[in-house]
Design a protein around this motif. Sequence first.
Motif, PDB file in Angstrom:
ATOM      1  N   SER A   1       6.337  39.580  22.558  1.00  0.00           N
ATOM      2  CA  SER A   1       6.180  39.697  24.151  1.00  0.00           C
ATOM      3  C   SER A   1       4.830  39.143  24.358  1.00  0.00           C
ATOM      4  CB  SER A   1       6.472  40.934  25.002  1.00  0.00           C
ATOM      5  OG  SER A   1       7.629  41.191  24.699  1.00  0.00           O
ATOM      6  N   ALA A   2       3.982  39.551  23.711  1.00  0.00           N
ATOM      7  CA  ALA A   2       2.260  39.279  23.887  1.00  0.00           C
ATOM      8  C   ALA A   2       2.477  37.710  23.378  1.00  0.00           C
ATOM      9  CB  ALA A   2       1.511  40.059  22.830  1.00  0.00           C
ATOM     10  N   HIS A   3       2.893  37.546  22.211  1.00  0.00           N
ATOM     11  CA  HIS A   3       2.823  36.176  21.740  1.00  0.00           C
ATOM     12  C   HIS A   3       3.433  35.096  22.759  1.00  0.00           C
ATOM     13  CE1 HIS A   3       3.733  33.541  17.752  1.00  0.00           C
ATOM     14  NE2 HIS A   3       2.871  33.095  18.641  1.00  0.00           N
ATOM     15  N   ALA A   4       4.508  35.415  23.406  1.00  0.00           N
ATOM     16  CA  ALA A   4       4.856  34.410  24.409  1.00  0.00           C
ATOM     17  C   ALA A   4       4.097  34.200  25.783  1.00  0.00           C
ATOM     18  CB  ALA A   4       6.164  35.145  25.194  1.00  0.00           C
ATOM     19  N   GLN A   5       2.978  35.193  25.681  1.00  0.00           N
ATOM     20  CA  GLN A   5       1.912  35.068  26.792  1.00  0.00           C
ATOM     21  C   GLN A   5       0.722  34.691  26.492  1.00  0.00           C
ATOM     22  OE1 GLN A   5       2.307  38.383  29.767  1.00  0.00           O
ATOM     23  NE2 GLN A   5       3.965  39.198  28.070  1.00  0.00           N
ATOM     24  N   GLY A   6       0.514  34.059  25.128  1.00  0.00           N
ATOM     25  CA  GLY A   6      -0.552  33.252  24.706  1.00  0.00           C
ATOM     26  C   GLY A   6      -1.523  34.162  23.895  1.00  0.00           C
ATOM     27  N   CYS A   7      -1.040  35.251  23.225  1.00  0.00           N
ATOM     28  CA  CYS A   7      -1.743  35.910  22.151  1.00  0.00           C
ATOM     29  C   CYS A   7      -2.091  35.311  21.205  1.00  0.00           C
ATOM     30  CB  CYS A   7      -0.864  37.112  21.999  1.00  0.00           C
ATOM     31  SG  CYS A   7      -1.486  38.111  20.729  1.00  0.00           S
ATOM     32  N   HIS A   8      -3.102  35.372  20.525  1.00  0.00           N
ATOM     33  CA  HIS A   8      -3.581  34.576  19.373  1.00  0.00           C
ATOM     34  C   HIS A   8      -4.110  35.892  18.490  1.00  0.00           C
ATOM     35  CE1 HIS A   8      -7.826  35.132  20.287  1.00  0.00           C
ATOM     36  NE2 HIS A   8      -7.641  34.358  21.410  1.00  0.00           N
ATOM     37  N   ARG A   9      -4.267  37.028  19.170  1.00  0.00           N
ATOM     38  CA  ARG A   9      -4.698  37.961  17.936  1.00  0.00           C
ATOM     39  C   ARG A   9      -4.035  39.334  18.516  1.00  0.00           C
ATOM     40  NH1 ARG A   9      -7.575  39.340  13.590  1.00  0.00           N
ATOM     41  NH2 ARG A   9      -8.966  41.053  13.740  1.00  0.00           N
ATOM     42  N   PHE A  10      -3.197  40.111  17.693  1.00  0.00           N
ATOM     43  CA  PHE A  10      -2.568  41.320  18.268  1.00  0.00           C
ATOM     44  C   PHE A  10      -3.074  42.479  17.324  1.00  0.00           C
ATOM     45  CE2 PHE A  10       0.542  44.525  19.113  1.00  0.00           C
ATOM     46  CZ  PHE A  10       0.813  44.265  20.412  1.00  0.00           C
ATOM     47  N   LEU A  11      -3.508  43.324  17.895  1.00  0.00           N
ATOM     48  CA  LEU A  11      -4.304  44.631  17.156  1.00  0.00           C
ATOM     49  C   LEU A  11      -3.533  45.799  17.572  1.00  0.00           C
ATOM     50  CD1 LEU A  11      -7.769  43.496  17.798  1.00  0.00           C
ATOM     51  CD2 LEU A  11      -6.526  43.220  15.476  1.00  0.00           C
ATOM     52  N   ALA A  12      -3.767  46.950  16.953  1.00  0.00           N
ATOM     53  CA  ALA A  12      -3.424  48.239  17.079  1.00  0.00           C
ATOM     54  C   ALA A  12      -4.118  49.241  16.311  1.00  0.00           C
ATOM     55  CB  ALA A  12      -1.846  48.411  16.931  1.00  0.00           C
ATOM     56  N   HIS A  13      -4.460  50.376  16.802  1.00  0.00           N
ATOM     57  CA  HIS A  13      -4.569  51.562  15.866  1.00  0.00           C
ATOM     58  C   HIS A  13      -3.613  52.230  15.364  1.00  0.00           C
ATOM     59  CE1 HIS A  13      -8.742  50.856  18.215  1.00  0.00           C
ATOM     60  NE2 HIS A  13      -9.039  50.999  16.930  1.00  0.00           N
ATOM     61  N   ILE A  14      -3.311  52.580  14.107  1.00  0.00           N
ATOM     62  CA  ILE A  14      -2.084  53.087  13.485  1.00  0.00           C
ATOM     63  C   ILE A  14      -2.271  54.379  12.704  1.00  0.00           C
ATOM     64  CG2 ILE A  14      -0.181  52.673  12.089  1.00  0.00           C
ATOM     65  CD1 ILE A  14      -0.564  50.506  14.545  1.00  0.00           C
ATOM     66  N   GLN A  15      -1.859  55.313  13.179  1.00  0.00           N
ATOM     67  CA  GLN A  15      -1.734  56.576  12.426  1.00  0.00           C
ATOM     68  C   GLN A  15      -1.409  56.248  11.148  1.00  0.00           C
ATOM     69  OE1 GLN A  15       0.098  60.027  14.348  1.00  0.00           O
ATOM     70  NE2 GLN A  15      -0.482  59.612  16.218  1.00  0.00           N
ATOM     71  N   MET A  16      -2.335  56.941  10.119  1.00  0.00           N
ATOM     72  CA  MET A  16      -2.218  56.605   8.872  1.00  0.00           C
ATOM     73  C   MET A  16      -0.646  56.789   8.220  1.00  0.00           C
ATOM     74  SD  MET A  16      -5.220  55.722   8.141  1.00  0.00           S
ATOM     75  CE  MET A  16      -5.419  55.531   6.657  1.00  0.00           C
ATOM     76  N   GLN A  17      -0.055  57.842   8.520  1.00  0.00           N
ATOM     77  CA  GLN A  17       1.158  57.935   8.006  1.00  0.00           C
ATOM     78  C   GLN A  17       2.303  56.737   8.486  1.00  0.00           C
ATOM     79  OE1 GLN A  17       0.157  59.841  10.546  1.00  0.00           O
ATOM     80  NE2 GLN A  17       1.655  60.521  11.977  1.00  0.00           N
ATOM     81  N   ASN A  18       1.619  55.930   9.356  1.00  0.00           N
ATOM     82  CA  ASN A  18       2.724  54.653   9.889  1.00  0.00           C
ATOM     83  C   ASN A  18       2.226  53.331   9.396  1.00  0.00           C
ATOM     84  OD1 ASN A  18       4.160  56.518  11.314  1.00  0.00           O
ATOM     85  ND2 ASN A  18       3.196  56.386  12.925  1.00  0.00           N
ATOM     86  N   VAL A  19       1.081  53.345   8.458  1.00  0.00           N
ATOM     87  CA  VAL A  19       0.567  52.150   7.930  1.00  0.00           C
ATOM     88  C   VAL A  19       1.363  51.480   7.112  1.00  0.00           C
ATOM     89  CG1 VAL A  19      -1.269  51.269   6.346  1.00  0.00           C
ATOM     90  CG2 VAL A  19      -1.857  52.694   8.217  1.00  0.00           C
ATOM     91  N   GLY A  20       2.500  52.123   6.298  1.00  0.00           N
ATOM     92  CA  GLY A  20       3.351  51.574   5.509  1.00  0.00           C
ATOM     93  C   GLY A  20       4.355  50.591   6.407  1.00  0.00           C
ATOM     94  N   LEU A  21       5.041  51.289   7.581  1.00  0.00           N
ATOM     95  CA  LEU A  21       6.002  50.697   8.168  1.00  0.00           C
ATOM     96  C   LEU A  21       5.357  49.229   8.676  1.00  0.00           C
ATOM     97  CD1 LEU A  21       8.446  50.176  10.115  1.00  0.00           C
ATOM     98  CD2 LEU A  21       7.102  51.431  11.565  1.00  0.00           C
TER      99      LEU A  21
END
Length: 180
Positions: A112-132
């Motif tokens: 969705s962000a990509h369709a709105q002109g996103c060129h960088r998408f970031l997030a803070h991920i809890q450590m137990q979810n980094v593998g996903l």
Amino acid sequence: MQAEIHPFKSPGYFIRAASTPWEANGAADLRRRVFVDEQKIFEKHDRDDIDMIATHLVALSTYAHEPDSVVGTVRIYEADPGVWWGSRLAVDVLYRKVGHLGAELIRLAVSSAHAQGCHRFLAHIQMQNVGLFRRMRWKAIEEVDYHGVAHMRMAADLSYYPPTINPVAGWYHKPRKIVA
């Protein structure tokens, strides 16, 4: 002998942007249950100013192929021109092993962000979810403390996420296998 009770699992899920008050309220309630009651990251609620500018995405269980309840959510917002963030990814505890709902929400968020002109998408991920997130083509940037919890700042590989023009329409996700 008492029969073991299994919660009903929906045969399919709508993955889309929240577009009605009950969807928005369901997303807020789910976030409170996950981040306040279960994980105890926040004391009373996890709401902040970003909620006013974010697009809230939801995973909706279905009953008779009609949306029934919010079982997953994430929010996205543009922090700077072309730089988008995702946050507050939450899936109801009873649905975490059903149909990869977290992954579907991540896919809708970035697309969705990509369709709105996103060129960088970031997030803070809890450590137990980094593998996903790594399996979903995200790169680790740095470990950070976020709300008193260790997180990994990560960036999505946008080439893996084709633009989704209409996040309100979203899609219907039918899991291949329902895990009890």
